[in-house]
Scaffold this motif. Structure first.
Motif, PDB file in Angstrom:
ATOM      1  N   UNK A   1      48.732  23.468  48.020  1.00  0.00           N
ATOM      2  CA  UNK A   1      47.923  24.153  49.029  1.00  0.00           C
ATOM      3  C   UNK A   1      47.025  25.250  48.479  1.00  0.00           C
ATOM      4  N   UNK A   2      47.484  25.968  47.462  1.00  0.00           N
ATOM      5  CA  UNK A   2      46.669  27.070  46.938  1.00  0.00           C
ATOM      6  C   UNK A   2      45.568  26.622  45.983  1.00  0.00           C
ATOM      7  N   UNK A   3      45.484  25.314  45.701  1.00  0.00           N
ATOM      8  CA  UNK A   3      44.372  24.827  44.888  1.00  0.00           C
ATOM      9  C   UNK A   3      43.035  25.017  45.604  1.00  0.00           C
ATOM     10  N   UNK A   4      43.089  25.274  46.898  1.00  0.00           N
ATOM     11  CA  UNK A   4      41.873  25.523  47.658  1.00  0.00           C
ATOM     12  C   UNK A   4      41.528  27.000  47.774  1.00  0.00           C
ATOM     13  N   UNK A   5      42.256  27.845  47.081  1.00  0.00           N
ATOM     14  CA  UNK A   5      41.963  29.280  47.162  1.00  0.00           C
ATOM     15  C   UNK A   5      40.778  29.645  46.271  1.00  0.00           C
ATOM     16  N   UNK A   6      40.169  30.762  46.558  1.00  0.00           N
ATOM     17  CA  UNK A   6      39.074  31.262  45.730  1.00  0.00           C
ATOM     18  C   UNK A   6      39.597  31.618  44.341  1.00  0.00           C
ATOM     19  N   UNK A   7      40.854  32.028  44.249  1.00  0.00           N
ATOM     20  CA  UNK A   7      41.461  32.327  42.948  1.00  0.00           C
ATOM     21  C   UNK A   7      41.528  31.069  42.090  1.00  0.00           C
ATOM     22  N   UNK A   8      41.926  29.961  42.677  1.00  0.00           N
ATOM     23  CA  UNK A   8      42.005  28.710  41.931  1.00  0.00           C
ATOM     24  C   UNK A   8      40.614  28.257  41.484  1.00  0.00           C
ATOM     25  N   UNK A   9      39.627  28.430  42.355  1.00  0.00           N
ATOM     26  CA  UNK A   9      38.251  28.085  41.971  1.00  0.00           C
ATOM     27  C   UNK A   9      37.793  28.949  40.802  1.00  0.00           C
ATOM     28  N   UNK A  10      38.138  30.221  40.852  1.00  0.00           N
ATOM     29  CA  UNK A  10      37.786  31.114  39.744  1.00  0.00           C
ATOM     30  C   UNK A  10      38.459  30.687  38.448  1.00  0.00           C
ATOM     31  N   UNK A  11      39.732  30.311  38.514  1.00  0.00           N
ATOM     32  CA  UNK A  11      40.442  29.845  37.323  1.00  0.00           C
ATOM     33  C   UNK A  11      39.833  28.571  36.759  1.00  0.00           C
ATOM     34  N   UNK A  12      39.471  27.644  37.641  1.00  0.00           N
ATOM     35  CA  UNK A  12      38.843  26.399  37.194  1.00  0.00           C
ATOM     36  C   UNK A  12      37.478  26.675  36.571  1.00  0.00           C
ATOM     37  N   UNK A  13      36.739  27.612  37.143  1.00  0.00           N
ATOM     38  CA  UNK A  13      35.424  27.963  36.588  1.00  0.00           C
ATOM     39  C   UNK A  13      35.573  28.588  35.202  1.00  0.00           C
ATOM     40  N   UNK A  14      36.574  29.434  35.027  1.00  0.00           N
ATOM     41  CA  UNK A  14      36.813  30.034  33.707  1.00  0.00           C
ATOM     42  C   UNK A  14      37.140  28.946  32.695  1.00  0.00           C
ATOM     43  N   UNK A  15      38.000  27.999  33.078  1.00  0.00           N
ATOM     44  CA  UNK A  15      38.347  26.901  32.172  1.00  0.00           C
ATOM     45  C   UNK A  15      37.111  26.087  31.800  1.00  0.00           C
ATOM     46  N   UNK A  16      36.256  25.802  32.785  1.00  0.00           N
ATOM     47  CA  UNK A  16      35.032  25.048  32.506  1.00  0.00           C
ATOM     48  C   UNK A  16      34.123  25.824  31.564  1.00  0.00           C
ATOM     49  N   UNK A  17      33.984  27.123  31.795  1.00  0.00           N
ATOM     50  CA  UNK A  17      33.125  27.951  30.946  1.00  0.00           C
ATOM     51  C   UNK A  17      33.656  27.988  29.513  1.00  0.00           C
ATOM     52  N   UNK A  18      34.976  28.103  29.365  1.00  0.00           N
ATOM     53  CA  UNK A  18      35.572  28.126  28.023  1.00  0.00           C
ATOM     54  C   UNK A  18      35.373  26.802  27.290  1.00  0.00           C
ATOM     55  N   UNK A  19      35.211  25.730  28.051  1.00  0.00           N
ATOM     56  CA  UNK A  19      34.946  24.417  27.455  1.00  0.00           C
ATOM     57  C   UNK A  19      33.453  24.169  27.235  1.00  0.00           C
ATOM     58  N   UNK A  20      32.656  25.219  27.422  1.00  0.00           N
ATOM     59  CA  UNK A  20      31.226  25.117  27.148  1.00  0.00           C
ATOM     60  C   UNK A  20      30.373  24.657  28.314  1.00  0.00           C
ATOM     61  N   UNK A  21      30.910  24.599  29.498  1.00  0.00           N
ATOM     62  CA  UNK A  21      30.160  24.143  30.665  1.00  0.00           C
ATOM     63  C   UNK A  21      29.881  25.317  31.596  1.00  0.00           C
ATOM     64  N   UNK A  22      29.236  26.352  31.063  1.00  0.00           N
ATOM     65  CA  UNK A  22      29.005  27.586  31.821  1.00  0.00           C
ATOM     66  C   UNK A  22      28.144  27.389  33.059  1.00  0.00           C
ATOM     67  N   UNK A  23      27.093  26.608  32.926  1.00  0.00           N
ATOM     68  CA  UNK A  23      26.206  26.397  34.077  1.00  0.00           C
ATOM     69  C   UNK A  23      26.949  25.661  35.199  1.00  0.00           C
ATOM     70  N   UNK A  24      27.686  24.630  34.841  1.00  0.00           N
ATOM     71  CA  UNK A  24      28.462  23.891  35.835  1.00  0.00           C
ATOM     72  C   UNK A  24      29.485  24.807  36.488  1.00  0.00           C
ATOM     73  N   UNK A  25      30.137  25.643  35.682  1.00  0.00           N
ATOM     74  CA  UNK A  25      31.141  26.580  36.207  1.00  0.00           C
ATOM     75  C   UNK A  25      30.506  27.572  37.176  1.00  0.00           C
TER      76      UNK A  25
END
Length: 195
Positions: free
Chosen positions: A55-79
């Protein structure tokens, strides 16, 4: 902005409001409550663990964590784009909650509702969790160039978060459906602004 994106986004917003309007009438409210009772009654400890875990995968915190992971993988614009759309979906949801003031299931029927997580604040309609996740995953999927199977998997994740909000007792099905539609609409508008 492309006319297609505007049309699709507007259609999705209209559908979200139609679901909300229908569920506030006598017939819709009855159907919503019946569906809620069926999902919320529980389906065993494994289902309880699954839905409280998802259920908490829909939180803004989870979105922020996923964006950080994407940015660390070099996908900053997508994040950045996915997180921006998720943030806008959250803001839209919070604004709509302030003007609708719909009771949550555990407020309307405290004895008949299984509440498996801490009770959130604010109105029940629309559910922000599926809105945030739908906006994030739709934009991320396109930005990352995912194919149909990958995007379908992300859509399924968004739908399961919507179902989890009903299962854990904090939203009616129409709240979750409207939230999901709003999130998809925000993704259309977000992506359309850059074309």
């Amino acid at each position: 902005m492309k006319l297609r994106d505007v049309f699709l986004g507007t259609t999705l917003v209209g559908a979200a409001f139609a679901v909300g309007r229908w569920s506030s009438g006598k017939e819709g409210r009855g159907v919503d409550r019946e569906l809620f009772a069926e999902v919320n009654r529980g389906h065993g400890p494994d289902a309880d663990r699954l839905f409280t875990g998802v259920t908490e995968l829909g939180s803004l915190w989870a979105a922020g964590g996923a964006a950080i992971a994407m940015a660390l993988l070099g996908r900053r614009r997508a994040a950045a784009n996915a997180l921006g759309a998720a943030g806008l979906a959250w803001l839209a949801g919070q604004g709509l909650k302030r003007i609708t003031n719909r009771q949550r299931p555990y407020e309307a029927d405290p004895q008949g509702t299984r509440t498996l997580i801490g009770p959130p604040q604010g109105s029940s309609w629309p559910s922000s969790h599926p809105a945030v996740l739908a906006a994030f995953t739709r934009v991320a999927g396109r930005e990352l160039g995912l194919g149909g199977v990958g995007r379908a998997g992300l859509t399924g994740l968004g739908l399961s978060v919507g179902a989890s909000r009903v299962y854990v007792g904090v939203h009616y099905p129409s709240d979750a459906a409207s939230g999901f539609l709003i999130g998809r609409a925000i993704a259309c508008f977000w992506q359309g602004r850059r074309r």
